[in-house]
Design a protein around this motif. Structure first.
Motif, PDB file in Angstrom:
ATOM      1  N   ARG A  79      -4.340  -1.535   9.180  1.00 27.75           N
ATOM      2  CA  ARG A  79      -5.176  -2.293   7.919  1.00 27.75           C
ATOM      3  C   ARG A  79      -4.208  -3.287   7.370  1.00 27.75           C
ATOM      4  NH1 ARG A  79      -6.648   2.392   5.721  1.00 27.75           N
ATOM      5  NH2 ARG A  79      -4.633   2.825   4.663  1.00 27.75           N
ATOM      6  N   SER A 107      -9.843  -4.648   1.818  1.00 31.58           N
ATOM      7  CA  SER A 107     -10.078  -3.457   2.673  1.00 31.58           C
ATOM      8  C   SER A 107     -11.399  -2.933   2.517  1.00 31.58           C
ATOM      9  CB  SER A 107      -9.085  -2.207   2.220  1.00 31.58           C
ATOM     10  OG  SER A 107      -9.125  -1.372   3.317  1.00 31.58           O
ATOM     11  N   ALA A 157     -14.897  -0.410   3.799  1.00 28.85           N
ATOM     12  CA  ALA A 157     -14.894   1.097   4.303  1.00 28.85           C
ATOM     13  C   ALA A 157     -15.025   1.553   5.654  1.00 28.85           C
ATOM     14  CB  ALA A 157     -16.435   1.571   4.027  1.00 28.85           C
ATOM     15  N   TRP A 188     -12.379   0.450   7.398  1.00 30.77           N
ATOM     16  CA  TRP A 188     -11.069   0.558   7.833  1.00 30.77           C
ATOM     17  C   TRP A 188     -10.558   1.543   7.141  1.00 30.77           C
ATOM     18  CZ3 TRP A 188      -9.862  -5.094   5.681  1.00 30.77           C
ATOM     19  CH2 TRP A 188     -10.579  -6.043   6.735  1.00 30.77           C
ATOM     20  N   ASP A 189     -10.923   2.537   6.686  1.00 37.96           N
ATOM     21  CA  ASP A 189     -10.497   3.554   5.777  1.00 37.96           C
ATOM     22  C   ASP A 189      -9.564   4.482   6.548  1.00 37.96           C
ATOM     23  OD1 ASP A 189     -11.344   2.623   3.520  1.00 37.96           O
ATOM     24  OD2 ASP A 189     -13.047   4.275   3.311  1.00 37.96           O
ATOM     25  N   ASP A 190     -10.253   4.796   8.060  1.00 38.85           N
ATOM     26  CA  ASP A 190      -9.387   5.725   8.862  1.00 38.85           C
ATOM     27  C   ASP A 190      -8.251   4.956   9.637  1.00 38.85           C
ATOM     28  OD1 ASP A 190     -11.194   7.782   8.244  1.00 38.85           O
ATOM     29  OD2 ASP A 190     -12.622   7.413   9.642  1.00 38.85           O
ATOM     30  N   GLU A 195      -3.874  -1.726  -4.339  1.00 45.07           N
ATOM     31  CA  GLU A 195      -4.751  -2.376  -3.449  1.00 45.07           C
ATOM     32  C   GLU A 195      -4.280  -3.764  -3.121  1.00 45.07           C
ATOM     33  OE1 GLU A 195      -9.074  -3.617  -2.641  1.00 45.07           O
ATOM     34  OE2 GLU A 195      -8.875  -2.802  -4.325  1.00 45.07           O
ATOM     35  N   GLU A 221       0.897  -1.336  -0.027  1.00 45.35           N
ATOM     36  CA  GLU A 221       0.187   0.080  -0.093  1.00 45.35           C
ATOM     37  C   GLU A 221       0.741   1.139   0.137  1.00 45.35           C
ATOM     38  OE1 GLU A 221      -3.450   2.448   2.577  1.00 45.35           O
ATOM     39  OE2 GLU A 221      -3.067   0.039   2.766  1.00 45.35           O
TER      40      GLU A 221
END
Length: 510
Positions: free
Chosen positions: A330, A318, A320, A322-324, A299, A293
């Motif tokens: 991640r 991955s 949504a 886990w986006d933050d 990805e 990444e």
């Protein structure tokens, strides 16, 4: 209405909808004359020519046709020209020895063997009714010929027999049906979001579990397919850049090769924020996932399955939620094998073996009813892998059950120890196995490949590991190697690594 699902559904759609689109870009650097760029209409015509050639040779429906080849447009054609017309394709690992190939040809009862020109000298004397060298027998294929259609298409008929390189003395022939392959391809495409805007790079050997089903899904969706004959990290980056690749599949060793090549790459890394790389074969260390990444901008997608399951059982992308998270957090989540794919049920036996039930599970092992009965006992496929589902519904593979290390009465996952050791910056490769110990029953041995120029010591490795996992999980012995032998698809066969240490013992565990 019930219409049989067959692999030719994919090529028929490609020809109808994307006939004039370039469907395949053949490897230019190969001993056989490259086929160059083929439209999907031309690919379909070549598949029909292959089917007509088999008909002229007297190879009937249900007969087996073997092919030992590197990745090539001709091998891709065989998935449709052989299986699509009711015959059975037997894709063979081109890295196998002459005797291993001969065994597979004989055991499967193949009437025809196609061999890559690079290996023809080693295989020329194999006992088979018809032996042809790929690219040297083009007179066989008359593209004006129209083959006889499959007389009674049957989705439960065997489409391919794929021979596994497992722990038994002889490889087993995995019978995959048209229904198996069709279900795997469509499910894989759905989870991966494959569309006609993608470009696929064939880094994964097509012979291995039929390229994980990607030759079917990419063909059905009209995806241009770039053929790569031999894996090289820098060449992968060059083709990603040249052809606008968006999807590729790889074993962890291939990921490592790309990451190494990226360190020497001059300019922006190709495919950043565009490429999806699908990885299986062994859980890569979290450090490797994070590097994909951070350094590549690709990805990372993890899957789990076996040849016997076509192969997709679980997938981990991955999401949504886990986006933050940080890249590292991640990566830890993406180390898991993943959640069950649509249509897959997972269960566990009392010892923790992963069991699976799905339309992608094999029909059986060719001419091996005893092994078929064993692996499908109770209506579930027995994977031989130990694992568990967490609270989020994600599968984690602890290890091959036979490779779990029991030291001093404690179960130790070799994968966990490998991940800890691999996080050391001087470690290029690592494999962890259990070896005999009079005191502990088994003790933990780490086989380590240092990075070039490293002066890493045994104690350095042990101390680094103890700082990251429970002390009893750290290796008591470290051996340094120049490299670790792997299968054609990048897997470490730990039973082979263990063998020398257990050679003089009747039992292979303590």
């Amino acid at each position: 209405m019930l219409v049989p699902l067959t692999v030719n559904d994919f090529i028929r759609r490609a020809e109808l909808v994307y006939g004039e689109r370039v469907g395949v870009i053949d490897e230019p650097d190969q001993p056989a004359p490259s086929l160059g760029e083929l439209t999907y209409r031309e690919l379909a015509a070549k598949a029909r020519a292959m089917a007509a050639a088999m008909e002229r040779l007297g190879v009937g429906e249900g007969d087996r046709v073997a092919i030992a080849s590197h990745n090539s447009a001709r091998l891709l054609t065989a998935f449709f020209g052989i299986s699509g017309y009711g015959r059975v394709l037997v894709p063979i690992n081109f890295r196998l020895s002459r005797d291993e190939v001969a065994y597979i040809v004989g055991h499967s009862g193949a009437k025809v063997l196609f061999v890559d020109p690079e290996i023809k000298d080693a295989l020329f004397d194999i006992d088979v009714e018809h032996l042809f060298v790929i690219g040297e027998d083009e007179h066989l294929f008359d593209e004006s010929a129209e083959p006889t259609p499959w007389s009674a298409p049957d989705e439960n008929a065997t489409a391919t027999i794929n021979y596994t390189s497992g722990t038994t003395a002889r490889p087993k022939g995995v019978q995959l049906t048209h229904r198996n392959l069709w279900t795997n391809a469509t499910t894989f495409g759905l989870h991966l979001g494959v569309s006609d805007r993608d470009v696929y790079l064939h880094t994964l050997p097509m012979f291995h579990a039929n390229g994980w089903g990607m030759p079917f899904v990419t063909t059905g969706m009209g995806v241009p397919q770039v053929v790569l004959r031999k894996v090289d990290g820098a060449e992968i980056l060059r083709r990603v850049e040249k052809f606008g690749v968006t999807v590729l599949c790889a074993a962890p060793a291939v990921v490592a090769a790309v990451l190494d090549a990226a360190e020497q790459w001059d300019g922006p890394i190709p495919g950043r924020d565009r490429v999806r790389i699908v990885v299986a074969g062994a859980p890569p260390p979290s450090k490797t996932i994070a590097r994909v990444e951070r350094e590549l901008g690709w990805e990372f997608v993890q899957i789990y399955g076996l040849t016997e399951t076509s192969p997709l059982l679980t997938i981990n992308r991955s999401r949504a939620e886990w986006d933050d998270l940080s890249v590292e957090d991640r990566a830890v989540r993406l180390m898991r094998a993943g959640s069950p794919a649509i249509g897959v049920d997972l269960s566990f036996d009392p010892e923790g073996e992963v069991l699976a039930r799905s339309n992608v599970v094999l029909e059986g092992y060719w001419d091996n009813p005893q092994e078929s009965e064993r692996c499908l006992a109770g209506g579930w496929f027995h994977t031989g892998d130990g694992g568990s589902l967490d609270d989020e519904g994600y599968l984690t593979i602890a290890d091959r059950r036979k490779d779990v290390i029991i030291t001093g009465g404690e179960n130790v996952s070799s994968i966990e120890v490998e991940d800890a050791i691999f996080s050391h910056p001087d470690v290029a490769e690592v494999a962890v196995i259990g070896v005999p110990s009079e005191k502990w029953g088994e003790t933990i041995l780490a086989l380590v490949v240092r990075r070039e120029g490293s002066t890493l010591t045994e104690q350095d490795v042990i101390d680094h590991c103890k700082a990251r996992v429970a002390r009893y999980k750290a290796p008591s012995i470290v051996e340094f190697r120049d490299g670790l032998d792997r299968t054609a698809t990048g897997k470490l066969q730990k039973f082979k690594l263990r063998a020398p240490y257990w050679a003089d013992r009747d039992r292979k565990v303590n």
